[in-house]
Write a protein that holds these residues in place. Structure first.
Motif, mmCIF file in Angstrom:
data_model
loop_
_atom_site.group_PDB
_atom_site.id
_atom_site.type_symbol
_atom_site.label_atom_id
_atom_site.label_comp_id
_atom_site.label_asym_id
_atom_site.label_seq_id
_atom_site.Cartn_x
_atom_site.Cartn_y
_atom_site.Cartn_z
ATOM 1 N N ILE A 120 0.907 -1.117 0.059
ATOM 2 C CA ILE A 120 0.131 0.080 0.045
ATOM 3 C C ILE A 120 0.953 1.272 0.054
ATOM 4 C CG2 ILE A 120 -1.901 1.044 1.256
ATOM 5 C CD1 ILE A 120 -2.629 -1.377 2.455
ATOM 6 N N GLN A 121 1.381 1.736 -1.340
ATOM 7 C CA GLN A 121 2.038 3.026 -1.207
ATOM 8 C C GLN A 121 1.558 4.157 -2.098
ATOM 9 O OE1 GLN A 121 5.122 0.668 -3.330
ATOM 10 N NE2 GLN A 121 6.107 -0.213 -1.576
ATOM 11 N N PHE A 122 0.341 4.364 -1.829
ATOM 12 C CA PHE A 122 -0.338 5.429 -2.520
ATOM 13 C C PHE A 122 0.362 6.763 -2.124
ATOM 14 C CE2 PHE A 122 -3.494 2.002 -2.792
ATOM 15 C CZ PHE A 122 -4.050 2.290 -3.659
ATOM 16 N N GLY A 123 0.588 7.061 -0.962
ATOM 17 C CA GLY A 123 1.272 8.295 -0.368
ATOM 18 C C GLY A 123 2.495 8.453 -0.864
ATOM 19 N N VAL A 124 3.255 7.333 -0.644
ATOM 20 C CA VAL A 124 4.904 7.424 -1.079
ATOM 21 C C VAL A 124 4.855 7.688 -2.779
ATOM 22 C CG1 VAL A 124 6.702 5.857 -1.268
ATOM 23 C CG2 VAL A 124 5.149 5.759 0.773
ATOM 24 N N ILE A 125 4.043 6.897 -3.458
ATOM 25 C CA ILE A 125 4.485 7.107 -4.773
ATOM 26 C C ILE A 125 3.838 8.521 -5.262
ATOM 27 C CG2 ILE A 125 3.560 6.529 -7.206
ATOM 28 C CD1 ILE A 125 3.033 3.307 -6.144
ATOM 29 N N LEU A 126 2.823 9.051 -4.790
ATOM 30 C CA LEU A 126 2.459 10.665 -5.080
ATOM 31 C C LEU A 126 3.586 11.364 -4.524
ATOM 32 C CD1 LEU A 126 0.243 12.475 -6.077
ATOM 33 C CD2 LEU A 126 -0.805 12.334 -3.917
ATOM 34 N N GLY A 127 4.080 11.299 -3.195
ATOM 35 C CA GLY A 127 5.085 12.039 -2.797
ATOM 36 C C GLY A 127 6.291 12.295 -3.620
ATOM 37 N N TRP A 128 6.574 11.012 -4.068
ATOM 38 C CA TRP A 128 7.779 10.785 -4.943
ATOM 39 C C TRP A 128 7.701 11.481 -6.245
ATOM 40 C CZ3 TRP A 128 10.861 5.575 -4.469
ATOM 41 C CH2 TRP A 128 11.450 5.380 -3.154
ATOM 42 N N ILE A 129 6.361 11.496 -6.651
ATOM 43 C CA ILE A 129 6.024 12.250 -8.057
ATOM 44 C C ILE A 129 6.341 13.623 -8.033
ATOM 45 C CG2 ILE A 129 4.466 12.600 -9.746
ATOM 46 C CD1 ILE A 129 3.598 9.668 -9.471
ATOM 47 N N VAL A 130 5.829 14.200 -6.998
ATOM 48 C CA VAL A 130 5.862 15.712 -6.646
ATOM 49 C C VAL A 130 7.234 16.206 -6.559
ATOM 50 C CG1 VAL A 130 5.058 17.370 -5.142
ATOM 51 C CG2 VAL A 130 3.498 15.448 -6.004
ATOM 52 N N VAL A 131 8.012 15.449 -5.529
ATOM 53 C CA VAL A 131 9.425 15.789 -5.332
ATOM 54 C C VAL A 131 10.337 15.527 -6.647
ATOM 55 C CG1 VAL A 131 11.540 15.173 -4.172
ATOM 56 C CG2 VAL A 131 9.133 15.140 -3.025
ATOM 57 N N SER A 132 9.997 14.527 -7.496
ATOM 58 C CA SER A 132 10.794 14.170 -8.655
ATOM 59 C C SER A 132 10.438 15.275 -9.698
ATOM 60 C CB SER A 132 10.345 12.920 -9.219
ATOM 61 O OG SER A 132 10.624 11.922 -8.300
ATOM 62 N N SER A 133 9.295 15.773 -9.778
ATOM 63 C CA SER A 133 9.140 16.919 -10.755
ATOM 64 C C SER A 133 9.809 18.271 -10.290
ATOM 65 C CB SER A 133 7.292 17.212 -10.946
ATOM 66 O OG SER A 133 6.668 15.985 -11.228
#
Length: 249
Positions: free
Chosen positions: A136-149
């Motif tokens: 269950i990694q919904f928040g982790v993936i979303l946070g990484w996408i924002v930080v990566s962008s």
């Protein structure tokens, strides 16, 4: 010794009712207050007078009740589809996704109009495959996408200086659409054995795929930043390597 008092006799009328002169006069009922009806108004005024019921044709024949007629349906035909009003264009999303499938022939012209509908779909797909894998990694993936962008936006504009033409919205769109190889990798990891060398080899291939596609799009959208291709490719490689490690382990 008794004392007599002079009491006047009570005289009743012949009809058995008190005299009409002693009764209070009843007020004649008046009509309730009604505001003046404007002559130029097209809205029918609903009167409270007790009278014959208003006919259906009179009540619904005005401008308000034209929804059931052909003129009312014509108004809905002129409106745009709901997806277009929300800014979601399935054909454009499919073209952008299809352009990522071939990392050697990425079409940057399709990605000039950046959007976030496609990246959100790919983000949800990646979260779904991770959920099927028991993560269950919904928040982790979303946070990484924002930080990566934000990381890619800062790195690229530091390299380009004042000539940088890439905004944060375009960076987020590119990072999101280039997540397609990682999404396919997460789906393939469901059928591969744990702790095997094959997983790392396949992950490396998909990371190179995503890195090449994102680098080509970033350089093409910036218009004339070919000299920074190597540094941009290094930043993209770090981003998609982190996502691939998240999928593998």
């Amino acid at each position: 010794m008794t004392r007599e008092f002079a009491v006047p006799p009570v005289v009743f009328p012949s009809g058995g009712n008190p005299a009409t002169g002693n009764l209070q006069q009843r007020r004649v009922p008046t009509a309730p207050f009604q505001p003046p009806r404007p002559s130029s108004s097209s809205i029918p005024f609903m009167s409270f007078d007790i009278g014959p019921a208003t006919s259906t044709s009179t009540l619904y024949g005005g401008p308000i009740g034209t929804g059931g007629g052909p003129s009312g349906s014509a108004n809905f035909d002129d409106e745009e589809p709901l997806l277009d009003e929300l800014g979601i264009h399935p054909e454009q999303i499919w073209k952008k996704t299809k352009s990522i499938l071939n990392p050697f022939r990425v079409n940057p012209a399709v990605h000039k109009d950046s959007d976030l509908s496609g990246p959100i779909i790919l983000y949800l797909s990646l979260c779904l495959f991770q959920l099927l894998a028991g993560k269950i990694q919904f928040g982790v993936i979303l946070g990484w996408i924002v930080v990566s962008s934000m990381f890619l936006y800062v790195v690229f504009n530091m390299l380009a200086g004042r000539n940088g033409k890439l905004n944060l919205h375009a960076c987020t769109s590119v990072v999101g659409y280039c997540m397609l190889p990682v999404v396919i990798l997460s789906a393939a990891m469901l059928f591969l054995p744990q702790a095997s060398v094959v997983r790392f080899v396949i992950a490396g291939v998909f990371v190179l795929w995503a890195t090449r596609a994102s680098t080509a799009l970033m350089v093409a959208l910036a218009e004339g930043e070919e000299e920074h291709r190597g540094l941009v490719a290094y930043a993209c490689f770090l981003i998609y390597t982190l996502f691939s490690l998240l999928v593998i382990f």
